[in-house]
Design an enzyme around this catalytic site. Sequence first.
Site, PDB file in Angstrom:
ATOM      1  N   HIS A  88      14.809  44.316  36.808  1.00  7.59           N
ATOM      2  CA  HIS A  88      16.188  44.206  36.364  1.00  7.59           C
ATOM      3  C   HIS A  88      16.871  43.332  37.449  1.00  7.59           C
ATOM      4  CE1 HIS A  88      17.307  46.140  32.229  1.00  7.59           C
ATOM      5  NE2 HIS A  88      15.857  46.089  32.713  1.00  7.59           N
ATOM      6  N   ASN A  95      22.529  47.022  31.273  1.00 15.31           N
ATOM      7  CA  ASN A  95      22.130  48.062  32.648  1.00 15.31           C
ATOM      8  C   ASN A  95      23.060  49.266  32.452  1.00 15.31           C
ATOM      9  OD1 ASN A  95      20.421  46.178  33.491  1.00 15.31           O
ATOM     10  ND2 ASN A  95      21.844  45.089  34.998  1.00 15.31           N
TER      11      ASN A  95
END
Length: 320
Positions: free
Chosen positions: A65, A94
């Site tokens: 990420h 997230n």
Amino acid sequence: MANYSSFLSFFVVLLCACNGVSASLSKTHYHSTCPQAFSVIKKTVVEAVKKEARMGASLLRLHFHDCFVNGCDASVLLDDVPGKINGEKTAPPNNMSLRGFDVVDTIKANVEKVCPGVVSCADILAVAARDSVVAVIGGPTWDVRVGRRDSTNASFDGAIANLPAPNSNISTLIEKFRNQKLTRVDLVALSGAHTIGQARCVLFRDRLYNDSDIDPSFKQSLEAGCPLSGNDNKDFPLDVATPTLFDNQYYKNLQQEKGLLHSDQVLLNSSITSHFVNRYTSSSTRFFRAFAKAMIKMGNVTPLTGKKGEIRVNCRKVNG
Ligand code: HEM
């Protein structure tokens, strides 16, 4: 002579670029400035994974990420600062989902004790991802090149735009990976990370109740824990058969229509990627080789090097 050496360096850069190896990162970057960096990171990761096995998965995902949003620059670790930083942590892909920030803080604190202000948070994420895979039973290893520097900003919008969603179709997945200069082979190999770790009910409910390419007994085993409404944040293993082993079972699950996420199962159902799923189903050696190669490539997505960015003292904040 000058012409010859510039031709040679051009050739080396070209070779590195084709291999997905960044010319400016190296294995020896901290050799003189922080020779203990790799061992300190590894020790802390091993302790964290021993304490909680899932942490290996969470640290691996953090690096992914990070790299998909403005490159591997530790932007994912920055906390929001009203009016200054609209960070990635609170972006929908997230928020309430990424884990491991405390472990990264511990790694950073341990590294700072031995060499203050030298080792970047972006390198910590790259090395910790590798050490996590090694710490999980069965995981392969690879060399991590270092020398990344840390960003001074983050991108909430970039996280939304660049990170693939679990309901993505195959063309969206390929496009999101292509945007990072990663191929469809990389997509299939890196998705094999879902051989470990967990996903929440809310993220695969649509697949559970709407997809037809799902094994009936697998579906039934999930329905009680993940009903049509409720239990949104309940966790389920991404690899139903061997959730704590790093192996090629993930691909075998896809062959049996037991992929947890829609984005997992589509890899087998599209002729563009099924070939690679079949390849990794039949050979864990080929999976491990492709996974290691793709992790190196992903770790080299537009790093900040040289004088760009900074070495953060605290991974959650920009310096000064
Ligand atoms: C191909 C596109 C991908 C999609 C759509 C995707 C999506 C997801 C989702 C929805 C979750 C569960 C999150 C939650 O429950 O809050 C997850 C977990 C995870 N993903 Fe992916 N992912 C993808 C690729 C990757 C890649 C490339 C890696 C690493 C190389 C990775 C590593 C992981 C790991 C290890 C977990 C478990 C984390 C944990 O248990 O804390 N994923 N992924």
